[in-house]
Design an enzyme around this catalytic site. Structure first.
Site, short mmCIF file in Angstrom:
data_model
loop_
_atom_site.label_atom_id
_atom_site.label_comp_id
_atom_site.label_asym_id
_atom_site.label_seq_id
_atom_site.Cartn_x
_atom_site.Cartn_y
_atom_site.Cartn_z
N CYS A 349 0.87 -1.22 -0.01
CA CYS A 349 0.01 -0.18 0.05
C CYS A 349 0.83 1.40 0.01
O CYS A 349 1.48 1.71 -0.79
CB CYS A 349 -0.76 -0.10 1.04
N HIS A 476 -3.37 -5.36 0.06
CA HIS A 476 -2.74 -6.08 1.11
C HIS A 476 -3.07 -7.45 1.33
O HIS A 476 -3.69 -8.11 1.93
CB HIS A 476 -3.76 -5.31 2.45
N GLU A 478 -1.49 -9.53 3.03
CA GLU A 478 -1.47 -10.34 4.53
C GLU A 478 -2.76 -10.70 5.10
O GLU A 478 -3.08 -11.67 5.82
CB GLU A 478 -0.71 -9.36 5.31
#
Length: 553
Positions: A349, A476, A478
């Site tokens: 990001c 993102h 994750e």
């Protein structure tokens, strides 16, 4: 939500911004939740106000009881019917997490609603698990039961009686402590579970199984003959592997919220998933981004030297997302160091955006290149505000949720890590993006835009082709990493940091999959943190919910 106050803001596929605990549910159960699985006080009151404005209550006085409490129960029953595990139909058991502390004024309507709920559905359809702390006095090593006794008394005074006690402690409870708790809390000894410290979190399902926590729940819900034994072979193997790791890998985490590790919880978990997959012991070196800046060299030389020592000693560098201009220059310096010294780098990001800014400044020579977030008047805006965003309303106006990325360069490292797929779906949370008008200039200088959105004007993935591993992503990754299915980009970062990236490519990304989940394929008992399990009937559907205020439903 401030990361310092709440920890990270977890993002769901549908764009819901929720508390980080919903991320724990998704990771442990390998499920996909929705924003409706997150109940907040604001959502409940808003729904009741909307009903009143429409005239649904026909002018009656709207009160906490019954209108708010009814709305809570209706929300649970409605949302729980929606499958979250990819299988058709509702699950057999609904898990509700009611967080916070007994006596908190914020959770009172929820406690009252669940008290009514338990009475309405009756015995055998409702199981209350009370999670409590049993502190140990370090001086004498005595386990104190008073906090649990008082919390159970408070809970019973509010109309809820626990069937199971889950006692958090540094060590296993002594038998005499269990006897005492059983006497004072009116809970049978076999229903008192001890949750003591373990080497890694993946031992927790095994700890619960060994104490027959699943049988205690099944008995209360009258499901003993319908459920098989927990299928925890993969969890057992994974926990054992994690305990035996010894070859280190150091990742420098360059961020602005390094004072609270929960601010980057999903990033940390994704790093753990990838490092265990690569059979490496992870060490995260926290580097406050502002400590890398020249101003810190003058104001606090020791912090400056310590930050740079950590950065230069790392095997890989990760710059996570964030908002605001504090520490941005330090992040730019970290990206520059990684690029010039060929250190594996992953920017997420804002981490991708600062990598683009650094490239424009250092390689193209645009010294005033910047983001309009930090300098609205910059003559070379590499990163700009998205056209659909709102500059007046902060809440819920970002580009949120699962969005599609189309690979433009199929032989790029990122495409290979994703198994040479042409399209991927990842979760987003941002207001700014790379300026499409500067893409041609950046590409000419050697920056590859390996992934874009469906329009081709929104940049999703950047790479430096001639670098061992330099990748930035607008999304993102994750949030979709799982213990048995690590995020491809985190897997690549760890592998590159260990000099094993080519081996991962030969294995075609993450095709070597470790199955994930706490399994039981008959009656699906879902793991809890702090909760109430209810047997699913027509009136009691499935789900995991949260009220965002520490009250998880």
């Amino acid at each position: 939500m401030s990361p310092f106050e709440h920890g990270e803001v977890y993002v769901l596929d549908d764009g819901g911004e929720v508390d980080l605990d919903l991320g724990n549910y998704e990771r442990f159960l390998d499920i996909k939740l929705t924003s409706d699985n997150n109940i907040t006080t604001g959502k409940i009151y808003q729904s009741v106000i909307d009903k009143e404005r429409r005239g649904d209550y026909l002018g009656k006085t709207v009160q906490v009881v019954p209108h708010i409490t009814d709305a809570i129960q209706e929300w649970i029953e409605r949302v729980a019917m929606i499958p979250v595990d990819g299988k058709a139909g509702p699950a057999d058991v609904c898990v509700i997490e009611l967080g916070g502390t007994i006596g908190d004024i914020e959770s009172m309507p929820f406690i009252e609603a669940l008290g009514q709920f338990s009475y309405r559905v009756g015995t055998g359809n409702f199981c209350l698990i009370h999670v409590s702390l049993v502190p140990v006095l370090n001086v004498v090593g005595e386990q104190k039961t008073k906090p649990t006794q008082h919390s159970v008394r408070g809970l019973r005074g509010l109309g809820l009686t626990p069937h199971i006690l889950a006692c958090r402690s540094t060590m296993a409870l002594d038998q005499n402590v269990k006897v005492k708790l059983s006497q004072f809390c009116h809970v049978t000894e076999e229903n008192i579970i001890t949750l003591y410290d373990v080497p890694n979190i993946w031992h927790i399902p095994l700890l619960l199984r060994d104490q027959k926590a699943h049988e205690a729940i099944l008995k209360v819900l009258n499901l003993m003959g319908k459920a098989g034994q927990p299928a925890l072979e993969e969890w057992t193997s994974r926990a054992a592997i994690c305990d035996k790791l010894h070859e280190p890998v150091h990742i420098a985490m360059v961020g602005k919220y390094t004072g609270l590790s929960d601010s980057y919880l999903s990033v940390l978990k994704a790093l753990v998933h990838a490092s265990v997959f690569n059979r490496k012991k992870l060490f995260v070196d926290w580097v406050p981004a502002s400590d890398l800046e020249d101003a810190t060299a003058k104001e606090n030389p020791d912090a400056y030297k310590a930050a740079w020592k950590l950065l230069k000693g790392a095997d890989g560098i990760l710059v996570p997302g964030g908002f605001g201009d504090r520490g941005v220059q330090g992040k730019i310096l970290a990206a520059k160091y990684a690029r010039e010294n060929r250190i594996p780098f992953l920017g997420i990001c804002l981490g991708m955006q600062i990598a683009v800014i650094e490239f424009a400044r250092s390689v193209i020579g645009l010294q005033d290149a910047n983001s309009t977030e930090f300098d609205p008047n910059t003559r070379n805006p590499c990163v700009i505000f998205m056209p659909e965003g709102s500059k007046t309303h902060m809440g819920g106006t970002m580009r949120l949720g699962s969005r599609r990325t189309y690979f433009q360069v199929m032989n790029s490292k990122s495409a290979k890590l994703y198994g040479s797929k042409s399209v991927i779906d990842e979760r987003h949370r941002h207001r700014y993006e790379v300026n499409p008008d500067m893409v041609a200039c950046l590409e000419k200088a050697g920056l590859s835009f390996a992934g874009k959105d469906e329009t081709g004007r929104r940049m999703e993935i950047i790479e430096l082709p001639n670098h061992p591993y330099f990748i930035g992503v607008q999304f993102h990754p994750e949030f979709k990493s799982r213990p048995g299915k690590p995020s491809p980009l985190f897997l690549g970062l760890i592998a590159a940091a260990c000099g094993e990236l080519d081996a991962v490519f030969l294995g075609n990304g993450i095709q070597r999959n470790i199955p994930n989940g706490v399994g039981n394929h008959t009656a699906k008992i879902k793991a809890y943190q702090n909760g109430i399990a209810t047997k699913a009937t027509n009136a009691l559907p499935d789900g995991v919910y949260s009220n965002g205020n520490g009250v998880y439903l």
